[in-house]
Write an enzyme that holds these catalytic residues in place. Structure first.
Site, mmCIF file in Angstrom:
data_model
loop_
_atom_site.group_PDB
_atom_site.id
_atom_site.type_symbol
_atom_site.label_atom_id
_atom_site.label_comp_id
_atom_site.label_asym_id
_atom_site.label_seq_id
_atom_site.Cartn_x
_atom_site.Cartn_y
_atom_site.Cartn_z
ATOM 1 N N GLU A 132 0.835 -1.193 0.000
ATOM 2 C CA GLU A 132 0.000 0.000 0.000
ATOM 3 C C GLU A 132 0.874 1.248 0.000
ATOM 4 O O GLU A 132 2.075 1.169 0.295
ATOM 5 C CB GLU A 132 -0.934 -0.007 1.212
ATOM 6 N N SER A 137 6.730 -2.265 4.081
ATOM 7 C CA SER A 137 7.391 -3.332 4.829
ATOM 8 C C SER A 137 6.542 -3.873 5.976
ATOM 9 O O SER A 137 6.919 -4.859 6.604
ATOM 10 C CB SER A 137 8.727 -2.827 5.389
ATOM 11 N N THR A 163 2.944 -4.756 -9.951
ATOM 12 C CA THR A 163 3.357 -5.217 -11.273
ATOM 13 C C THR A 163 2.186 -5.898 -11.978
ATOM 14 O O THR A 163 1.444 -6.667 -11.372
ATOM 15 C CB THR A 163 4.531 -6.206 -11.147
ATOM 16 N N LEU A 337 33.034 0.083 -18.668
ATOM 17 C CA LEU A 337 32.519 0.621 -19.925
ATOM 18 C C LEU A 337 32.656 2.135 -20.021
ATOM 19 O O LEU A 337 32.449 2.707 -21.100
ATOM 20 C CB LEU A 337 31.049 0.233 -20.128
ATOM 21 N N GLU A 362 9.661 -6.707 -2.772
ATOM 22 C CA GLU A 362 9.467 -8.036 -2.177
ATOM 23 C C GLU A 362 10.392 -8.251 -0.977
ATOM 24 O O GLU A 362 11.019 -9.292 -0.826
ATOM 25 C CB GLU A 362 9.617 -9.123 -3.238
ATOM 26 N N THR A 364 12.645 -5.290 1.536
ATOM 27 C CA THR A 364 13.824 -4.441 1.415
ATOM 28 C C THR A 364 15.045 -5.138 2.012
ATOM 29 O O THR A 364 14.933 -6.105 2.787
ATOM 30 C CB THR A 364 13.617 -3.114 2.153
#
Length: 384
Positions: A132, A137, A163, A337, A362, A364
């Site tokens: 929410e 957590s 998601t 790079l 999912e 921390t």
């Protein structure tokens, strides 16, 4: 570049899944994912049937059209998917390990028959509404609630960072009730239920992320998942999804590492490839070690899961360790790079940005630290 030759420890079937998923990612995803990332889009509807044909949606579940593969096979698939992009693995993970797993574990036979075969085939997409806006957590303090009204349930509340939210055909929504926390199946199009996409993200851009709003959403009595009451329901599903992240992070890190090795062999400075310099070789060596250790962790946890002995604390160990390792690898690869590392011509900055989200979703890093701290000391440090 796998010095430990970890894939030699896979079965023939697991290596076949590796090769199949890697080939599909190379053909269907890698040519386009930089454009999806830049545009902030993800072709969920187009990819879902392709993933379904391969048996990747709910592949670790049994029955109802699911493949029923081993935990290690599922992990290998997650690794190869996230080597393409974290958004791709997230789509598969939310579909199979969250939405489908919740129905598979706790749904009625009617709910399973209605949704699981279609979801396994990619004909229906699911999402998982737990987080929410102000309750990430601490899901036990959720504000979304459901009350009985005759034979029906009426839901009100908001879920955030979901998601697949706006493309889902069904949302598994967790809500507080007088009986405790319950899960509800909310079909798309139900009056009062809306999903709004979250824009302006700089991470997981090739992924659909939404806010779910429930305003007097009326559901029939059979919309509730009958098999569980309390936080055990959503947390057990999260443990399934976190297991996939343990493997997926290795794939994201590997993609960055491979890009760095290839670049170090061809980029010349001071008349020789930068891979010939000791500082660059030291970076590559530590990246190889980090990915080897992460791969060992993933494989060990996968074998434990297949034995039926994997614990949530072990999943926290793997999620915390492997995501941090992958993020460190991505950052080191970016330095090799140089300026090219910040462009989408190479995969490194895309993976690095994505991993910043994977680090905190999912569970921390801080929450997984406390899970391990409690396992070590026997003392819970969640509340003062």
């Amino acid at each position: 570049m796998d010095v430990l030759r970890l894939d030699n420890r896979l079965t023939d079937e697991e290596r076949m899944i590796r090769d199949t998923v890697r080939a599909v990612v190379a053909e269907k995803v890698l040519p386009h994912v930089a454009d999806w990332f830049e545009a902030g889009t993800f072709p969920a509807r187009e990819l879902a049937p392709e993933l379904g044909k391969l048996g990747l949606l709910g592949m670790h579940l049994k029955g109802y059209g699911c493949a029923g593969m081993s935990a290690v096979a599922y992990g290998v698939a997650c690794r190869e998917l996230e080597a393409g992009d974290s958004g791709l693995r997230s789509f598969v993970s939310v579909q199979g390990s969250l939405a489908m797993a919740a129905i598979h574990k706790y749904g009625s036979q009617e709910q399973k028959q209605q949704w699981l075969p279609k979801m396994a085939a990619g004909e229906a997409i699911g999402c998982f509404g737990l987080t929410e806006p102000d309750r990430g957590s601490d899901p036990g303090d959720m504000r979304t609630h459901a009350r009985r009204d005759g034979a029906d349930w009426v839901l009100n509340g908001t879920k955030m960072w979901i998601t697949n939210g706006s493309v889902a055909d069904v949302a598994v929504v967790w809500a507080r009730t007088d009986e405790g926390i319950r899960g509800f199946l909310v079909p798309a199009g139900t009056p009062g239920f809306t999903a709004r996409d979250i824009h302006r993200k700089l991470s997981l851009r090739a992924s659909v992320t939404s806010e779910l709003v429930l305003e007097d959403v009326r559901l029939p009595a059979d919309a509730v998942l009958p098999g569980v009451t309390g936080l055990k329901g959503p947390l057990s599903c999260l443990s399934e999804a976190r297991y996939g992240i343990v493997w997926g992070a290795v794939g994201a890190g590997r993609a960055c590492y491979e890009a760095a090795v290839a670049y170090a062999k061809t980029r010349e400075q001071f008349g020789r490839p930068i891979g010939a310099f000791q500082l660059t070789q030291e970076k590559l060596a530590w990246m190889e070690i980090a990915l080897g250790q992460a791969g060992l962790t993933a494989l060990h946890l996968g074998r434990l899961k297949d034995e039926g002995s994997l614990t949530p604390q072990q999943v926290s160990f793997g999620k915390m360790a492997n995501v941090r390792a992958a993020l460190d690898v991505a950052r080191q690869a970016r330095t090799i790079l140089g300026a090219n590392g910040i462009t989408l011509e190479y995969p490194v900055i895309r993976h690095m940005n994505n991993l910043e989200s994977v680090l905190t979703y999912e569970g921390t890093q801080e929450v997984h630290t406390l899970v391990l701290g409690q396992a070590i000391t026997g003392i819970s440090a969640y509340r003062g």
